[in-house]
Design a protein around this motif. Structure first.
Motif, PDB file in Angstrom:
ATOM      1  N   VAL A 110       0.919  -1.236   0.093  1.00 51.30           N
ATOM      2  CA  VAL A 110      -0.028   0.074  -0.002  1.00 51.30           C
ATOM      3  C   VAL A 110       1.064   1.314  -0.139  1.00 51.30           C
ATOM      4  N   GLY A 152      -3.209  -0.046  -3.879  1.00 48.22           N
ATOM      5  CA  GLY A 152      -3.015  -1.293  -3.114  1.00 48.22           C
ATOM      6  C   GLY A 152      -2.411  -2.215  -4.564  1.00 48.22           C
ATOM      7  N   LEU A 167      -5.879  -0.392   6.570  1.00 54.47           N
ATOM      8  CA  LEU A 167      -5.097   0.981   6.406  1.00 54.47           C
ATOM      9  C   LEU A 167      -5.933   2.181   6.893  1.00 54.47           C
ATOM     10  N   VAL A 192      -7.571  -3.485   3.131  1.00 58.87           N
ATOM     11  CA  VAL A 192      -6.315  -3.554   2.225  1.00 58.87           C
ATOM     12  C   VAL A 192      -6.320  -4.549   1.140  1.00 58.87           C
ATOM     13  N   GLY A 231      -9.478  -2.733  -0.944  1.00 55.23           N
ATOM     14  CA  GLY A 231      -9.775  -1.436  -1.428  1.00 55.23           C
ATOM     15  C   GLY A 231     -11.156  -0.797  -0.878  1.00 55.23           C
TER      16      GLY A 231
END
Length: 451
Positions: free
Chosen positions: A170, A193, A226, A247, A250
């Motif tokens: 990422v 990602g 994230l 992650v 997305g």
């Protein structure tokens, strides 16, 4: 023929001789016990118990240390090579028992000093560079993986590697927007990602003043999630925001935003599955604030506690908060991890009593960097002798247990690490790095057996 004559010692003489031996042994043992007792008392009452290093390696590190237990990994800076700017570095693997270099790999080019990132994930040790990420086998240093960033855009801010989860890297780019109506710079920020084969997803933030913007809060990849902090200025003031993304897919899981005001966000740290945010405020009479524990997966508040401070570390059961106080050498408050209930407060005595930037909390001991500033001279930048060391404190009483020797003209930029000893599970070692600030001397990586 010679006749051997046996000498007979009278019983009375033998008794006196034996008694002298017994008395000598008794007095010797008493003296030994007294000396040992005095030594133990002196050791227990000595606030400056200084341990000597188990081993020392001379290298300058540019990232926090990472360990597998058997080895510790560091990115070692090499000398700056001139124009064009190219900051060379090696990834170095050091045996934690001996301090010997097991292997090293030269890393690809990097144009910005100190912004590399080192990550241990899924059996691979990764290091970032200008155009992507390279991964190595931890035991041998054999190349194992390589990720390429998307096409480079001129004027952008690159190498914002945030983390790697299950072989998904990422990272993000921030590209300046030219039509900004004011002198401040606005950015278009995009996050990706990617696997080593392809880009899996991308996410574009609204107009921002940069990818990293809320105080010193950095993007974090933790448990496959994230946490992306950012901010942008509006006519009503600065708007701070969190975007939390899964992650693997997305997908945006939740967002949070709050206007900047006197009770603005002071800090946010991710430990495990929880974000701990610190809000600093001022009433008419005294400073006030609040710590909130927020579930990383859902954004729901678990608990909150009224205190002005920052969460510094979390164990399996407790939360450690640094509490700034006037006329105090440094207060720490310990809360229950699940409920936020107050458990205890202790004070540590340090020479440099400001907010400890780097500490490690393991097995009832808090390891904090300390610094003595001497011979300050004023000038355009100013200079001083900054002598540093690491101290170990008891997390119940705040008592200084021991410390490392003083490192002259050095800074400790990253938290110490504690690792177990393979052939002795009861024992552990403390390892930390220091960086030398002058033209002469050397930076060091040192290991200490914890008593």
């Amino acid at each position: 023929m010679a006749i051997a004559v046996m000498q007979v010692i009278p019983s009375k003489f033998k008794l006196q001789y034996s008694r002298k031996l017994v008395n000598f042994g008794k007095y010797f043992l008493i003296s030994l016990v007294l000396l040992l007792g005095l030594h133990l008392v002196a050791y227990a009452n000595n606030p400056e118990v200084i341990l000597q290093p188990e081993w020392t390696a001379n290298l300058e590190t540019s990232t926090p240390l990472i360990t597998t237990g058997e080895m510790v990994f560091a990115i070692e800076n090499q000398k700056y090579s001139g124009e064009p700017r190219d900051y060379l570095a090696n990834l170095v693997a050091i045996n934690t028992a001996s301090g010997k270099v097991q292997w090293q790999q030269q890393l690809p080019s990097h144009q910005t000093l100190g912004s590399r990132k080192l990550i241990l994930e899924n059996g691979t040790i990764y290091a970032s560079h200008d155009n992507g990420v390279v991964g190595f086998e931890p035991e041998t240093g054999s190349p194992k993986a390589s990720f390429k960033y998307t096409e480079y855009m001129d004027g952008g801010i690159r190498d914002r590697l945030m983390g790697i989860h299950q072989d998904i890297a990422v990272y993000g780019d921030s590209i300046p927007i030219d039509d900004s109506p004011s002198s401040r710079m606005d950015y278009q920020t995009k996050v990706y990602g990617s696997t080593k084969e392809k880009t899996l997803w991308s996410y574009q933030l609204p107009k921002t003043n940069g990818l990293i913007g809320i105080q010193a809060i950095n993007p974090v990849v933790q448990n496959g999630i994230l946490l992306l902090p950012s901010f942008h200025d509006t006519t009503a003031g600065r708007l701070e925001q969190f975007t939390v993304i899964d992650v693997a897919s997305g997908k945006v899981l939740w967002t949070w935003e709050a206007p900047q005001d006197p009770n603005g966000l002071w800090s946010a740290n991710v430990f495990g599955d929880t974000i701990y945010t610190s809000v600093f405020g001022n009433t008419k009479t005294q400073p006030s604030g609040r710590i909130r524990a927020i579930a990383l997966q859902t954004g729901k508040e678990k608990w909150s506690y009224v205190i002005t401070g920052k969460v510094k570390a979390v164990s399996d059961r407790e939360v450690l908060i640094w509490e700034p106080k006037q006329n105090s050498r440094g207060n720490f408050v310990v809360l229950d991890k699940e409920t936020g209930r107050f458990l205890r407060r202790f004070t540590v005595n340090r020479v440099y009593d400001n907010d400890p930037q780097h500490l490690t909390w393991v097995d009832g001991q808090v390891y904090i960097e300390d610094m003595e500033i001497k011979n300050v001279t004023l000038g355009f930048y100013g200079s001083a002798d900054n002598n540093s060391w690491v101290s170990a404190f008891d997390d119940k009483t705040g008592k200084l247990l021991w410390r490392t020797p003083t490192l002259m003209n050095s800074h400790i930029y990253y938290p110490p690490i504690v690792t177990g000893i393979a052939d002795n599970p009861e024992k552990k070692r403390l390892i930390f790095a220091s960086n030398f600030l002058r033209t002469e001397g050397s930076s060091k990586l040192q290991s200490f057996l914890i008593p």
